[in-house]
Design a protein around this motif. Structure first.
Motif, PDB file in Angstrom:
ATOM      1  N   GLN A   1      47.470 -16.058  19.444  1.00  0.00           N
ATOM      2  CA  GLN A   1      46.219 -15.728  18.751  1.00  0.00           C
ATOM      3  C   GLN A   1      46.503 -14.919  17.485  1.00  0.00           C
ATOM      4  N   GLU A   2      47.438 -13.987  17.563  1.00  0.00           N
ATOM      5  CA  GLU A   2      47.792 -13.178  16.401  1.00  0.00           C
ATOM      6  C   GLU A   2      48.436 -14.037  15.318  1.00  0.00           C
TER       7      GLU A   2
ATOM      8  N   SER B   1      46.063 -16.069  13.256  1.00  0.00           N
ATOM      9  CA  SER B   1      45.166 -15.331  12.373  1.00  0.00           C
ATOM     10  C   SER B   1      45.755 -15.144  10.976  1.00  0.00           C
ATOM     11  N   TYR B   2      47.053 -15.389  10.796  1.00  0.00           N
ATOM     12  CA  TYR B   2      47.699 -15.244   9.494  1.00  0.00           C
ATOM     13  C   TYR B   2      47.671 -16.572   8.746  1.00  0.00           C
TER      14      TYR B   2
END
Length: 64
Positions: free
Chosen positions: A28-29, A32-33
């Motif tokens: 998920q992290e 996000s980028y």
């Protein structure tokens, strides 16, 4: 095993590599980028994470 902040276990080998999140939170992290790989003329590739920098690199962009 270490615990992620969401409560899931983090594999010891993953934690040893420096990851402090479980696979689910890590994915998920990572999603996000946003970034773009740009080939530079007569040079290498660069990673661009700022839209304004990308616009500045584009010689055909006339400030629109």
């Amino acid at each position: 095993m270490q615990q992620c902040e969401c409560g899931n276990d983090i594999d010891d080998a993953r934690y040893a590599l420096g990851y402090k999140t479980c696979l689910i939170c890590g994915e998920q992290e990572a999603r996000s980028y946003k970034h773009t790989i740009v080939p530079m003329p007569k040079s290498n590739y660069i990673v661009v994470t700022d839209l304004e920098l990308l616009k500045g690199l584009n010689s055909s962009h006339k400030g629109k």
